[in-house]
Write an enzyme that holds these catalytic residues in place. Structure first.
Site, PDB file in Angstrom:
ATOM      1  N   GLN A 245     101.880  -7.226  88.023  1.00 57.50           N
ATOM      2  CA  GLN A 245     101.830  -6.896  89.449  1.00 57.50           C
ATOM      3  C   GLN A 245     100.396  -6.687  89.940  1.00 57.50           C
ATOM      4  O   GLN A 245     100.197  -6.244  91.072  1.00 57.50           O
ATOM      5  CB  GLN A 245     102.640  -5.620  89.735  1.00 57.50           C
ATOM      6  CG  GLN A 245     104.116  -5.715  89.388  1.00 57.50           C
ATOM      7  CD  GLN A 245     104.875  -6.707  90.258  1.00 57.50           C
ATOM      8  OE1 GLN A 245     104.359  -7.198  91.271  1.00 57.50           O
ATOM      9  NE2 GLN A 245     106.085  -7.013  89.862  1.00 57.50           N
TER      10      GLN A 245
ATOM     11  N   CYS B   4     114.271  -3.240  86.408  1.00 59.00           N
ATOM     12  CA  CYS B   4     113.854  -3.258  85.005  1.00 59.00           C
ATOM     13  C   CYS B   4     113.032  -2.025  84.630  1.00 59.00           C
ATOM     14  O   CYS B   4     112.142  -2.084  83.788  1.00 59.00           O
ATOM     15  CB  CYS B   4     113.072  -4.520  84.652  1.00 59.00           C
ATOM     16  SG  CYS B   4     114.052  -6.006  84.699  1.00 59.00           S
TER      17      CYS B   4
ATOM     18  N   LYS C  25     104.609 -14.865  89.915  1.00 62.22           N
ATOM     19  CA  LYS C  25     104.377 -13.726  90.805  1.00 62.22           C
ATOM     20  C   LYS C  25     103.070 -13.869  91.575  1.00 62.22           C
ATOM     21  O   LYS C  25     102.645 -12.950  92.265  1.00 62.22           O
ATOM     22  CB  LYS C  25     104.363 -12.419  90.003  1.00 62.22           C
ATOM     23  CG  LYS C  25     105.707 -12.076  89.364  1.00 62.22           C
ATOM     24  CD  LYS C  25     105.629 -10.748  88.662  1.00 62.22           C
ATOM     25  CE  LYS C  25     106.785 -10.504  87.717  1.00 62.22           C
ATOM     26  NZ  LYS C  25     108.045 -10.194  88.395  1.00 62.22           N
TER      27      LYS C  25
HETATM   28  C1  PLP Z   1     105.142  -4.785  85.821  1.00 61.80           C
HETATM   29  C2  PLP Z   1     105.917  -5.936  85.306  1.00 61.80           C
HETATM   30  N1  PLP Z   1     105.813  -6.289  84.025  1.00 61.80           N
HETATM   31  C3  PLP Z   1     106.480  -7.335  83.522  1.00 61.80           C
HETATM   32  C4  PLP Z   1     107.309  -8.093  84.297  1.00 61.80           C
HETATM   33  C5  PLP Z   1     108.039  -9.216  83.675  1.00 61.80           C
HETATM   34  O1  PLP Z   1     107.624 -10.427  84.187  1.00 61.80           O
HETATM   35  P1  PLP Z   1     108.319 -11.744  83.706  1.00 61.80           P
HETATM   36  O2  PLP Z   1     109.750 -11.617  84.071  1.00 61.80           O
HETATM   37  O3  PLP Z   1     107.627 -12.819  84.445  1.00 61.80           O
HETATM   38  O4  PLP Z   1     108.126 -11.819  82.239  1.00 61.80           O
HETATM   39  C6  PLP Z   1     107.459  -7.770  85.646  1.00 61.80           C
HETATM   40  C7  PLP Z   1     108.346  -8.563  86.508  1.00 61.80           C
HETATM   41  O5  PLP Z   1     109.330  -8.159  87.020  1.00 61.80           O
HETATM   42  C8  PLP Z   1     106.752  -6.668  86.154  1.00 61.80           C
HETATM   43  O6  PLP Z   1     106.882  -6.315  87.429  1.00 61.80           O
END
Ligand code: PLP
Lengths: 415, 140
Positions: free
Chosen positions: A210, A373, A233
């Site tokens: 982020q 999450c 993202k």
């Molecule tokens: C802070 C953070 N870390 C990790 C992730 C995981 O990203 P990805 O789903 O692209 O692996 C996210 C995404 O939701 C996130 O917001």
């Protein structure tokens, strides 16, 4: 950030590059406020990827023919471009392409964690970790016998740095901390955390999922040992993310995925590994996605990361002010400013976050509702779910107004 | 922005705000709980069977969560009285959605069917055909 800079960001023109933002649902124009989950992709990124398929699609690893040469060069140079973008002076050797942030976290957990950790070692995380790092290190802890500790989050949504100093000890082998929280919006003092870890000879992994999309990031200034982020993202494609690692660490680490493209010499008995970063990239990689990621970085840098950050801060401040003005809306995380990123998590007292998101959806306002999450953090906040509006370079204050209108609507419906 | 969400018709909102059969029953024949971990919806159902040990006499529920999950539990609690366990087991998600009388968006189906699954699993456990502590809607 100067006001002038801000004014010169032409959001109207930027929006033209995103045809998806013109979509309408039930006669209302899409208001896309789910950027912390995935950002939209400008034409230039889509074009770069379709040019790849139209003009130089081939497998990499330096085939002899023209197309493979072109694809190989583009794919390899993409690593250099990413390295430059995040301030990794070691270039391509310090950038490994992964599927996403989650896979980057797992790469280090498997390649380094499983081999280096054991009983008596400690892994230190924060209470605001995303499951990407929380679940990964928790499970590696179980497998290796290492203890997992969590740095506390304070009432106002910041890391308790005194507690960080208590948690990180000479037994700590790895600190994994999120740069910007996807739930609270908190921008953590990552250089300070990394320094504490290094004072105890621990390694530090920073989850920049982020952060990289919306602010200048310099991994060497942070002095992170590992740093990860996701293309989807940051206006890039899905299916690609990157792991930065300090070269000497990556050199010592063993690969955890094996196969073609990552070897130097193979006999029936044994194999040796290719150079960095290829030893961690077995099989046919995400070539089109790497091309798309470069186009996304070009696009972001043309606007300027400082300006993107300033724009997000401005929208987030506006959203924060409007939402906190509603007496029955609870807003999570720190106050607006440099310590808060461009997202606002909240709950409307009388309406469950999922109902709120459904009602917003009826008005074509796309937000996220759920645990984002971060289930343990939600347990701590005492809520099962929260709503989250997250902003990007193409969002406007008028869109925030529509969000607040939709909240009014939900309130009336449930009154 | 006008009122009038498709998923939140009057009936759903009414059951959410004024849940029927809310609470616990004394001496239930069986009790079961379930949750929807992603949403945090929780439902506990108490069921009393007739002397025939087959017909549902009364149902009560307690719960916490979104309007769809709670309204669904409220409506189901009324609908189940008088039904046999066999009829309960014959119910599927379409019956629940018909009962709610609105289009449920795909991501919300889990919320809608939680109560039905809790009742069905509770009955199966009572009949000795299932052995779980808690129902979750994750695995369907
Ligand atoms: C802070 C953070 N870390 C990790 C992730 C995981 O990203 P990805 O789903 O692209 O692996 C996210 C995404 O939701 C996130 O917001």
């Amino acid at each position: 950030m100067s006001q002038q800079n801000l004014e010169s960001l032409d959001v109207g023109a930027i929006r033209e590059e995103f045809p998806i933002l013109q979509r309408e649902f039930n006669g209302e124009q899409l208001v896309y406020l789910d950027n912390a989950a995935t950002t939209q992709t400008p034409d230039s990124v889509v074009d770069a990827m379709s040019d790849y398929y139209r003009e130089f699609n081939a497998n990499v690893h330096r085939g002899i023919h023209h197309l493979s040469q072109e694809a190989s060069v583009a794919y390899e140079e993409a690593h250099d471009r990413v390295a430059e973008f995040i301030g990794a002076s070691g270039g391509r050797e310090e950038v490994i392409f992964t599927k996403n942030t989650t896979e980057a976290e797992n790469l280090v957990a498997y390649s380094w964690g499983l081999n280096e950790l054991g009983p008596g070692d400690e892994i230190v995380l924060t209470e605001m970790e995303h499951h990407a790092s929380l679940v990964t290190w928790q499970q590696i802890g179980k497998r290796t016998g290492a203890d997992v500790k969590y740095i506390r989050v304070t009432e106002d949504g910041r890391l308790d740095m005194d507690h960080a100093r208590e948690c990180i000890t000479d037994d700590t082998a790895m600190l994994s901390a999120v740069h910007v929280s996807n739930t609270l919006g908190t921008v953590n003092p990552v250089s300070e955390l990394v320094d504490i870890a290094h004072d105890h000879d621990a390694l530090a992994f920073i989850d920049g999922a982020q952060a990289v999309p919306n602010r200048p990031v310099d991994v060497e200034a942070i002095d992170a040992d590992f740093y990860a982020f996701s293309g989807h993202k940051m206006s890039g494609p899905t299916g690609i993310g990157a792991l930065y690692g300090k070269r000497d660490l990556l050199e010592e680490m063993q690969p955890y995925l094996y196969g073609g493209g990552m070897i130097r010499k193979v006999t029936f008995e044994d194999s040796t590994w290719d150079d960095l970063p290829w030893k961690f990239e077995p099989g046919t990689p995400q070539i089109a996605e790497a091309v798309g990621l470069v186009a996304a970085i070009d696009w972001l840098e043309e606007i300027g990361m400082e300006r993107i950050q300033a724009h997000e801060e401005e929208i987030a401040r506006y959203a924060y002010d409007r939402l906190t003005a509603e007496p029955d809306v609870e807003v999570y995380g720190p106050e607006p400013g440099p310590e808060r990123g461009g997202l606002v998590g909240f709950n409307l007292e009388s309406v469950h976050a999922h109902d709120l998101a459904s009602i917003m959806n009826d008005h074509a306002v796309a937000i996220r509702a759920g645990d984002h999450c971060t289930q343990p953090l939600h347990d701590k906040l005492g809520v099962a779910a929260s709503a989250r509006a997250s902003f990007y370079v193409y969002n406007t204050k008028e869109e925030v107004d529509k969000l607040v209108d939709a909240i009014d609507d939900a309130r009336q419906l449930f009154a | 922005m006008g009122l009038g969400s498709d998923m939140y018709r009057q009936q759903i909102l009414d059951h959410y705000k004024n849940p029927r059969n809310y609470g616990e029953l004394e001496d239930p024949t069986f009790t079961h709980i379930g949750e929807n971990p992603m949403c945090g919806d929780e439902i506990r159902m108490d069921v009393v069977l007739d002397d025939d040990e087959e017909t549902i006499e009364r149902v009560a529920f307690k719960g916490d969560g979104c309007a769809i999950s709670q309204a669904s539990a409220s409506m189901l609690s009324g609908k189940l009285a008088g039904k046999t366990l066999e009829e309960l087991h014959e119910m599927d998600r379409d019956d629940v959605i018909d009962m709610l009388g609105v289009d449920i968006s795909p991501m919300r189906v889990k919320c809608a069917v939680l109560a039905e699954k809790v009742a069905q699993d509770g009955a199966e456990i009572y009949q000795g055909d299932l052995d779980v502590d808690k129902t979750t809607t994750e695995d369907d």
